[in-house]
Every structure is written in C-alpha cells, then in structure tokens.
Design a protein around this motif. Structure first.
Motif, PDB file in Angstrom:
ATOM      1  N   ALA A  92      21.005  44.755  -9.658  1.00 17.45           N
ATOM      2  CA  ALA A  92      21.088  45.873  -8.712  1.00 17.45           C
ATOM      3  C   ALA A  92      21.046  45.358  -7.278  1.00 17.45           C
ATOM      4  N   TYR A  93      20.229  44.343  -7.032  1.00 13.80           N
ATOM      5  CA  TYR A  93      20.159  43.750  -5.691  1.00 13.80           C
ATOM      6  C   TYR A  93      21.508  43.139  -5.306  1.00 13.80           C
ATOM      7  N   LEU A  94      22.122  42.371  -6.213  1.00  8.04           N
ATOM      8  CA  LEU A  94      23.407  41.746  -5.908  1.00  8.04           C
ATOM      9  C   LEU A  94      24.479  42.790  -5.622  1.00  8.04           C
ATOM     10  N   VAL A  95      24.490  43.864  -6.386  1.00  6.59           N
ATOM     11  CA  VAL A  95      25.472  44.930  -6.159  1.00  6.59           C
ATOM     12  C   VAL A  95      25.231  45.584  -4.795  1.00  6.59           C
ATOM     13  N   ASP A  96      23.974  45.821  -4.453  1.00  5.61           N
ATOM     14  CA  ASP A  96      23.671  46.403  -3.133  1.00  5.61           C
ATOM     15  C   ASP A  96      24.083  45.480  -1.998  1.00  5.61           C
ATOM     16  N   VAL A  97      23.854  44.185  -2.156  1.00  5.61           N
ATOM     17  CA  VAL A  97      24.271  43.230  -1.124  1.00  5.61           C
ATOM     18  C   VAL A  97      25.792  43.251  -0.996  1.00  5.61           C
ATOM     19  N   TYR A  98      26.483  43.257  -2.113  1.00  4.87           N
ATOM     20  CA  TYR A  98      27.939  43.296  -2.111  1.00  4.87           C
ATOM     21  C   TYR A  98      28.449  44.538  -1.372  1.00  4.87           C
ATOM     22  N   GLU A  99      27.784  45.680  -1.613  1.00  5.29           N
ATOM     23  CA  GLU A  99      28.215  46.932  -0.989  1.00  5.29           C
ATOM     24  C   GLU A  99      27.707  47.095   0.440  1.00  5.29           C
ATOM     25  N   GLY A 100      26.937  46.119   0.929  1.00  7.82           N
ATOM     26  CA  GLY A 100      26.420  46.179   2.288  1.00  7.82           C
ATOM     27  C   GLY A 100      25.242  47.124   2.450  1.00  7.82           C
ATOM     28  N   LYS A 101      24.534  47.445   1.363  1.00  2.96           N
ATOM     29  CA  LYS A 101      23.411  48.374   1.400  1.00  2.96           C
ATOM     30  C   LYS A 101      22.065  47.657   1.386  1.00  2.96           C
ATOM     31  N   SER A 102      22.059  46.400   1.739  1.00  2.00           N
ATOM     32  CA  SER A 102      20.831  45.613   1.644  1.00  2.00           C
ATOM     33  C   SER A 102      20.410  45.084   3.005  1.00  2.00           C
ATOM     34  N   ASN A 103      19.104  45.012   3.185  1.00  2.00           N
ATOM     35  CA  ASN A 103      18.559  44.338   4.359  1.00  2.00           C
ATOM     36  C   ASN A 103      18.422  42.863   4.036  1.00  2.00           C
ATOM     37  N   ARG A 104      18.322  42.056   5.050  1.00  2.82           N
ATOM     38  CA  ARG A 104      18.106  40.615   4.869  1.00  2.82           C
ATOM     39  C   ARG A 104      16.631  40.391   4.584  1.00  2.82           C
ATOM     40  N   TYR A 105      16.315  39.758   3.458  1.00  8.83           N
ATOM     41  CA  TYR A 105      14.933  39.498   3.081  1.00  8.83           C
ATOM     42  C   TYR A 105      14.665  38.000   3.069  1.00  8.83           C
ATOM     43  N   SER A 106      13.421  37.657   3.278  1.00  4.26           N
ATOM     44  CA  SER A 106      13.029  36.256   3.130  1.00  4.26           C
ATOM     45  C   SER A 106      12.942  35.939   1.643  1.00  4.26           C
ATOM     46  N   LEU A 107      12.949  34.662   1.338  1.00  7.09           N
ATOM     47  CA  LEU A 107      12.812  34.249  -0.061  1.00  7.09           C
ATOM     48  C   LEU A 107      11.486  34.738  -0.634  1.00  7.09           C
ATOM     49  N   LEU A 108      10.438  34.742   0.176  1.00  9.64           N
ATOM     50  CA  LEU A 108       9.136  35.208  -0.281  1.00  9.64           C
ATOM     51  C   LEU A 108       9.172  36.694  -0.638  1.00  9.64           C
ATOM     52  N   ASP A 109       9.752  37.512   0.221  1.00  8.79           N
ATOM     53  CA  ASP A 109       9.858  38.954  -0.066  1.00  8.79           C
ATOM     54  C   ASP A 109      10.713  39.210  -1.306  1.00  8.79           C
ATOM     55  N   PHE A 110      11.823  38.497  -1.421  1.00  9.34           N
ATOM     56  CA  PHE A 110      12.686  38.672  -2.591  1.00  9.34           C
ATOM     57  C   PHE A 110      11.951  38.254  -3.863  1.00  9.34           C
ATOM     58  N   SER A 111      11.230  37.137  -3.801  1.00  8.83           N
ATOM     59  CA  SER A 111      10.480  36.649  -4.964  1.00  8.83           C
ATOM     60  C   SER A 111       9.408  37.648  -5.371  1.00  8.83           C
ATOM     61  N   LEU A 112       8.727  38.219  -4.398  1.00  8.68           N
ATOM     62  CA  LEU A 112       7.697  39.208  -4.700  1.00  8.68           C
ATOM     63  C   LEU A 112       8.321  40.453  -5.309  1.00  8.68           C
ATOM     64  N   HIS A 124      15.358  47.532  -4.261  1.00  7.11           N
ATOM     65  CA  HIS A 124      14.660  46.627  -3.348  1.00  7.11           C
ATOM     66  C   HIS A 124      14.269  47.323  -2.056  1.00  7.11           C
ATOM     67  N   ASN A 125      15.134  48.217  -1.557  1.00  4.12           N
ATOM     68  CA  ASN A 125      14.843  48.866  -0.274  1.00  4.12           C
ATOM     69  C   ASN A 125      13.711  49.891  -0.385  1.00  4.12           C
ATOM     70  N   GLU A 126      13.281  50.240  -1.602  1.00  3.25           N
ATOM     71  CA  GLU A 126      12.137  51.122  -1.788  1.00  3.25           C
ATOM     72  C   GLU A 126      10.835  50.328  -1.871  1.00  3.25           C
ATOM     73  N   LEU A 127      10.895  49.103  -2.377  1.00  3.48           N
ATOM     74  CA  LEU A 127       9.690  48.339  -2.659  1.00  3.48           C
ATOM     75  C   LEU A 127       9.364  47.299  -1.596  1.00  3.48           C
ATOM     76  N   VAL A 128      10.345  46.529  -1.162  1.00  3.67           N
ATOM     77  CA  VAL A 128      10.089  45.414  -0.239  1.00  3.67           C
ATOM     78  C   VAL A 128       9.424  45.860   1.063  1.00  3.67           C
ATOM     79  N   PRO A 129       9.815  46.981   1.695  1.00  3.48           N
ATOM     80  CA  PRO A 129       9.129  47.373   2.929  1.00  3.48           C
ATOM     81  C   PRO A 129       7.624  47.609   2.744  1.00  3.48           C
ATOM     82  N   GLN A 130       7.203  47.928   1.518  1.00  4.81           N
ATOM     83  CA  GLN A 130       5.786  48.154   1.267  1.00  4.81           C
ATOM     84  C   GLN A 130       4.979  46.855   1.267  1.00  4.81           C
ATOM     85  N   PHE A 131       5.648  45.720   1.156  1.00  3.41           N
ATOM     86  CA  PHE A 131       4.953  44.434   1.159  1.00  3.41           C
ATOM     87  C   PHE A 131       4.531  44.015   2.567  1.00  3.41           C
TER      88      PHE A 131
END
Length: 166
Positions: free
Chosen positions: A82-102, A118-125
């Motif tokens: 789902a993350y890869l599809v969102d990145v492909y469609e331009g619906k993703s923010n740039r995350y650090s490796l740490l945020d993505f891993s978490l 990812h855009n629902e969960l990562v900002p909460q970190f």
C-alpha cells in the motif's frame, strides 16, 4: 526477513519518489516492488502446500519444506505494498528510514489489524515538544490496565480451570 523487506521497500519507495524518473520506469519499479513482496509472502505461506499437492497429484516424493511462518508477514507485506502504491500515485510524504521502519514493524497495530495507511500512523510517531506529558492520563491508563489484567487472571484463568475439572 522484516529488516530485508523494510530495506527493499524503503529503497523502492525512495526511487519511486524521484520526479525525474520517467513514468514507464516508475510502473516497472512498482510492478517489481509488488511482485517481490507477493513472491516472499507466497513462499512463506504456500510453498509447503504447493509441494504437498504436487506430490499428491504427480505421485512425486519431493521433500516438503517446513518453513516457519514469520509473525504478521501478511500485514507488514500488505502495509508495504500500500505504501509503494501511494508513493507511485504521489500520495505519500517523505519519511525517514526510522519512521518507515516503525510504521512497518508496529506490531500492536499489525496483530490487531486492520491495515492502516502510512499517512494515518506515521504522524503519530512524531513528538510534539509543545505537548506536556499528561501524567494523569498515564496513571489512568495504568489503573485500567491493572484492573483488566487482574480480571483476566482472577476470572478467566479460574473459569478455564473450573471447566477442565468438570
């Protein structure tokens, strides 16, 4: 496995984010990312099943692999797809490796389901330096946890033991 999967998908996502990458290459890279994820998932979940059925149908005696299924492999695989599809469609923010891993390895959410974006969960970190710790909230949470755990230990365990005796 999860570390290799995170590294692969983060790298694919980073390359997919490049605006200079031509669309045909983006499509091919997305297809590669999804394929690798599904092949890994298929191998771990279905390799033994396929070999067993092939042996039964063809009368073969191939050794059946006994593969240990990694915890939450379906969830973290589909999260990353789902993350890869969102990145492909331009619906993703740039995350650090740490945020993505978490995001990928946040097992309390993975095991409880469902798959979240990812855009629902990562900002909460992110820690907000303006936000003060709410010790009352932490205390209330610990009290609720302790009461719930006590109920489980005292009631659920005793009930299960009583059922075994009858």
């Amino acid at each position: 496995l999860i570390l290799a999967s995170i590294g692969f998908n983060y790298t694919v996502g980073t390359v997919l984010e490049r605006p200079s990458l031509p669309r045909p290459r983006k499509v091919a890279l997305l297809a590669l990312g999804v394929t690798v994820n599904l092949v890994l998932l298929g191998y771990y979940k279905y390799a033994g099943f396929v070999v067993e059925n092939w042996n039964a149908i063809a009368g073969a005696a191939n050794p059946v692999p006994h593969i240990v299924l990694p915890l939450a492999i379906s969830f973290f695989t589909f999260h990353q797809i789902a993350y890869l599809v969102d990145v492909y469609e331009g619906k993703s923010n740039r995350y650090s490796l740490l945020d993505f891993s978490l995001f990928v390895s946040f097992f309390p959410q993975l095991i409880a389901g469902p798959i979240v974006r990812h855009n629902e969960l990562v900002p909460q970190f992110a820690l907000d330096p303006r936000r003060e710790w709410m010790w009352a909230g932490i205390g209330a949470g610990l009290v609720m946890f302790t009461v719930g755990f006590g109920k489980k230990v005292l009631l659920a365990v005793n009930k299960a033991e009583g059922m075994a005796d009858s």
